[in-house]
Each structure stands twice: as structure tokens, then as C-alpha cells.
Design a protein around this motif. Structure first.
Motif, PDB file in Angstrom:
ATOM      1  N   MET A  32       0.840  -1.213   0.000  1.00  0.00           N
ATOM      2  CA  MET A  32       0.000   0.000   0.000  1.00  0.00           C
ATOM      3  C   MET A  32       0.870   1.257   0.000  1.00  0.00           C
ATOM      4  N   THR A  33       1.891   1.239   0.905  1.00  0.00           N
ATOM      5  CA  THR A  33       2.802   2.381   0.980  1.00  0.00           C
ATOM      6  C   THR A  33       3.592   2.506  -0.316  1.00  0.00           C
ATOM      7  N   ALA A  34       4.001   1.346  -0.859  1.00  0.00           N
ATOM      8  CA  ALA A  34       4.749   1.366  -2.115  1.00  0.00           C
ATOM      9  C   ALA A  34       3.891   1.949  -3.235  1.00  0.00           C
ATOM     10  N   ASP A  35       2.605   1.568  -3.250  1.00  0.00           N
ATOM     11  CA  ASP A  35       1.676   2.118  -4.248  1.00  0.00           C
ATOM     12  C   ASP A  35       1.559   3.624  -4.108  1.00  0.00           C
ATOM     13  N   ARG A  36       1.449   4.037  -2.871  1.00  0.00           N
ATOM     14  CA  ARG A  36       1.297   5.470  -2.585  1.00  0.00           C
ATOM     15  C   ARG A  36       2.555   6.221  -3.023  1.00  0.00           C
ATOM     16  N   TRP A  60       4.807  15.889  -0.165  1.00  0.00           N
ATOM     17  CA  TRP A  60       4.833  14.496   0.297  1.00  0.00           C
ATOM     18  C   TRP A  60       4.105  14.365   1.628  1.00  0.00           C
ATOM     19  N   ARG A  61       4.360  15.304   2.530  1.00  0.00           N
ATOM     20  CA  ARG A  61       3.703  15.255   3.853  1.00  0.00           C
ATOM     21  C   ARG A  61       2.198  15.427   3.738  1.00  0.00           C
ATOM     22  N   ALA A  62       1.792  16.283   2.804  1.00  0.00           N
ATOM     23  CA  ALA A  62       0.358  16.602   2.702  1.00  0.00           C
ATOM     24  C   ALA A  62      -0.382  15.613   1.811  1.00  0.00           C
ATOM     25  N   PHE A  63       0.360  14.748   1.142  1.00  0.00           N
ATOM     26  CA  PHE A  63      -0.242  13.880   0.125  1.00  0.00           C
ATOM     27  C   PHE A  63      -1.353  12.981   0.693  1.00  0.00           C
ATOM     28  N   ASP A  64      -1.219  12.590   1.953  1.00  0.00           N
ATOM     29  CA  ASP A  64      -2.250  11.754   2.592  1.00  0.00           C
ATOM     30  C   ASP A  64      -3.610  12.450   2.604  1.00  0.00           C
ATOM     31  N   ARG A  65      -3.554  13.776   2.687  1.00  0.00           N
ATOM     32  CA  ARG A  65      -4.816  14.532   2.788  1.00  0.00           C
ATOM     33  C   ARG A  65      -5.389  14.903   1.418  1.00  0.00           C
ATOM     34  N   TYR A  66      -4.633  14.588   0.365  1.00  0.00           N
ATOM     35  CA  TYR A  66      -5.118  14.932  -0.975  1.00  0.00           C
ATOM     36  C   TYR A  66      -6.239  13.973  -1.389  1.00  0.00           C
ATOM     37  N   ASP A  67      -7.359  14.550  -1.760  1.00  0.00           N
ATOM     38  CA  ASP A  67      -8.499  13.746  -2.195  1.00  0.00           C
ATOM     39  C   ASP A  67      -8.837  14.158  -3.630  1.00  0.00           C
ATOM     40  N   GLU A  68      -8.608  13.238  -4.572  1.00  0.00           N
ATOM     41  CA  GLU A  68      -8.780  13.624  -5.983  1.00  0.00           C
ATOM     42  C   GLU A  68     -10.237  13.930  -6.338  1.00  0.00           C
TER      43      GLU A  68
END
Lengths: 164, 214
Positions: free
Chosen positions: A1-5, A46-54
Motif C-alpha cells: 500500500m505504501t509502495a503504491d502510494r 509528500w507530507r500533505a499527500f495523505d490529505r489529498y483527495d482527488e
């Protein structure tokens, strides 16, 4: 999952690397500062990427917002909220780093503006719609249009003054 | 060099093809994480002032029968408590900073933080011209158990402190517009002369003006 991300982030970043490069070129002074700013933008993205919702918007819009925020914050830490003076512009233009005169002149011209106006000009130059510019900046579309007209008039006036 | 907005757009389009590629190596390795560093510094400062507040509190309570020791301990206690509160306010402002927010919102947050920092620096820096006196009294009494307080010394020292305070403000105003090589000295002069505060307020005005619908 992390690798995909990771792979997804790397892919999106590579796809839009030009945005980071141009924003860094417009807000940083000199080669080292530009590299630092590019890395700082990449780190914050990179830090904010978790919060990105397409589903909530395009990646590029989200990226502009974060990259410009980081650039303005970076500029503030360098303590240069006032427009650059002539010496600064010369210093920026003389640090070519492999870029051509036209690009140097363009960056120098953009850097003469205050940070928020610079963000507006950048988004305009990137051919973003007024709606997207308004969303990134947090102002109304009508305000975007007014400000762009003013900037255009100001540049024309400067150009007329310089040629006469 | 000046360009028209259309000329800039044309040049920008040409630049698109040549723009520098993002350097992926050592991502973040050389980045100055200034905000994170600031946050860590604030936490450390709060911890140190917490210890001092506790120490000063127990000091004046233990010496509550000696007026000058109570006053000295209380002065330090109040200062340390103020430092903790102001530190916590700055941490709260730092925690609110969100790079995903619209540009105007984040710019305003940063300018408000700068204004808060300028005010805190003044509020916490200037009292030291006077605070060193109770600090000496508390420190020496606490470390040696010997009460060296002397009214003449204390009042003359406070008098020197007042002169120093007024003098440093006057000097800072005098040197505010002059070039200074040392960044630390520049920051101190800007803080004392009120330039940092004025700059933060001006930035907030500029942001409000930018955001205002016209």
C-alpha cells in the motif's frame, strides 16, 4: 500500500515537476536557494499527500496551492516581503544556472512583484482559469479579474515609462 | 527589464519546454525545516519556563515572611508564567498553519504569527533590564542560602535598568534605518525599534487589501 502510494506520488510529482521548478524560480534567489525551495516544496507535498483527495479537485490545483504557500513562507523566512531592488534583480539574473536570458528576464520581472501578486501572475501565466486561480488564492473570481487588469495596466505603464 | 503581461505569457510558454527538472536526490535532506525548528524551540522554552515558574513559586512561598524575597520570587514567577502563556499562544498559531489552505489564508496566518512573535519578543525581552535584579536575589539566595539583599543596591540597579531600557529603545530607533551586518543584531534592533511589529502589521494590511473584493 505504501509502495503504491509512493509510486503514485512520484508519478504525479514527475508529471508536474515543471510547476515546482517554475514556482521555485519565481520565488527563490539564486541557484542554491532555488534547489532548497524545490526540495522544501517536494517535502511538504509528500507530507500533505495523505490529505489529498482527488474527488475534491485536480492534483495540479492542490499542488499549486501547497507549492505557492511553501514558496511564500520560504520567502518570508528570507525576510523579503518588499519587492526586490535593482541589485537583487541583477544578482538573480546573473545567476544563470544554465537558463537563457529570456527566462532570467522573465523570472526577474516576476520577482519584482510582491508575493501574493506573484502567485496571481504565475497562475495566470500557467493558463489557469479564473475559477481555479480564485480557488488557489482564496479570493473571488471577480477579484482575480480586477487584479489582473490592474497588473496589466501597471506593467503597460512601466513599459511605457521605460521606453520613453 | 519590464515586460507586458502578454509578453510574459509568451515567454512563459517558451520556458515550459526548458524548465528545470525537479531534483529528486536527497529529498528534504538539505531543507531548513524552520517552522518545525521553531516549534521545537518553543516547546523547550515552555519546559524551561515551567521549571523556573515552579522554582520561583516555591521560593516566594518558602520565604513569605521576608518581603523583598517574596517580591523578587513573585516577579520571576509572574514573568515565567507570562512566558509560558505567550509560548503556548505561539505554538497554537504554529499548529494552525496549513500548507493546504488557500494562499491568502496561509499568508494571513504567517503574518499574524510574525505579529505575535514581534509582540512577544518585546514583552518578554524588555523586562530583563529590570528582571535581572530579582533574578540575582532569588538565584543567590536559592543557591547559597545567603540573603545578600541590600536596598541601596537593589534600587540603584533598578534605576540603571530603567536607564538601560529607555536607552536601548532610543538606540534601536536611531539605528533602525542603518545597515547592520550581523543578522542577530539586525533582528534585535528591528524588534526594539518596533520595525518587526510594524512590518507584520503592514503585511496584514497588504493581505487584507489583496483579499478585499473591489
Amino acid at each position: 500500500m505504501t509502495a503504491d502510494r509512493n509510486a503514485r506520488f512520484e508519478g504525479l510529482l514527475a508529471e508536474h515537476a515543471g510547476i515546482v521548478g517554475k514556482i521555485a524560480g519565481s520565488y527563490a534567489r539564486g541557484r542554491e536557494d532555488r534547489r532548497d525551495l524545490q526540495q522544501e516544496i517536494a517535502t511538504q507535498l509528500w507530507r500533505a499527500f495523505d490529505r489529498y483527495d482527488e474527488r475534491l479537485g485536480k492534483f495540479s490545483t492542490w499542488m499549486y496551492r501547497i507549492a505557492l504557500n511553501v514558496a511564500i513562507s520560504h520567502l518570508r523566512r528570507g525576510r523579503t516581503f518588499e519587492p526586490l531592488n535593482d541589485e537583487d534583480v541583477v544578482a538573480t539574473a546573473s545567476d544563470r544556472d544554465g537558463r537563457d536570458d529570456r527566462a532570467d528576464a522573465l523570472y526577474a520581472c516576476i520577482q519584482a512583484f510582491e508575493p501574493l501578486d506573484r502567485a496571481l501572475i504565475l497562475l495566470y501565466l500557467e493558463d489557469r482559469s479564473y475559477g481555479e486561480i480564485a480557488e488557489v488564492l482564496g479570493i473571488s473570481e471577480a477579484n482575480v479579474a480586477t487584479k489582473l487588469t490592474r497588473l496589466r495596466n501597471r506593467l503597460r505603464k512601466q513599459l511605457t515609462g521605460a521606453s520613453s | 527589464m519590464t515586460m507586458d503581461l502578454d509578453e510574459m505569457k509568451h515567454a512563459w510558454t517558451q520556458l515550459q519546454a526548458r524548465v528545470d527538472r525537479l531534483e529528486h536526490s536527497d529529498r528534504g535532506g538539505r531543507v531548513q525545516h524552520a517552522l518545525r525548528g521553531t516549534r521545537r524551540g518553543d516547546w523547550i522554552a515552555i519546559g524551561v519556563w515551567g521549571v523556573i515558574a515552579l522554582g520561583a513559586g516555591s521560593f516566594w512561598f518558602d520565604h513569605r515572611d521576608v518581603l523583598h524575597l517574596v517580591v523578587a520570587g513573585l516577579a520571576l514567577h509572574v514573568y515565567a508564567t507570562a512566558a509560558i502563556i505567550l509560548g503556548a499562544l505561539q505554538l497554537r498559531a504554529l499548529a494552525a498553519i496549513d500548507y493546504g489552505a488557500p494562499i491568502v489564508t496561509l499568508s494571513r496566518q504567517l503574518a499574524e504569527l510574525a505579529r505575535l512573535r514581534a509582540r512577544c519578543s518585546l514583552a518578554l525581552g524588555l523586562p530583563w533590564w529590570l528582571l535581572w535584579v530579582p533574578c540575582m536575589i532569588v538565584g543567590v539566595t536559592w543557591l547559597t542560602g545567603f540573603d545578600f539583599y541590600n536596598a541601596a543596591w537593589a534600587w540603584s540597579s533598578l534605576g540603571v535598568g530603567v536607564i538601560g531600557l529607555v536607552g536601548s529603545l532610543a538606540l534601536a530607533r536611531r539605528f533602525a534605518a542603518r545597515p547592520v551586518r550581523s543578522p542577530a543584531l539586525r533582528r534585535m534592533i528591528d524588534c526594539l525599534s518596533g520595525r518587526s511589529l510594524a512590518r507584520a502589521v503592514r503585511e496584514l494590511d497588504q493581505i487584507d487589501e489583496f483579499a478585499r473584493d473591489e
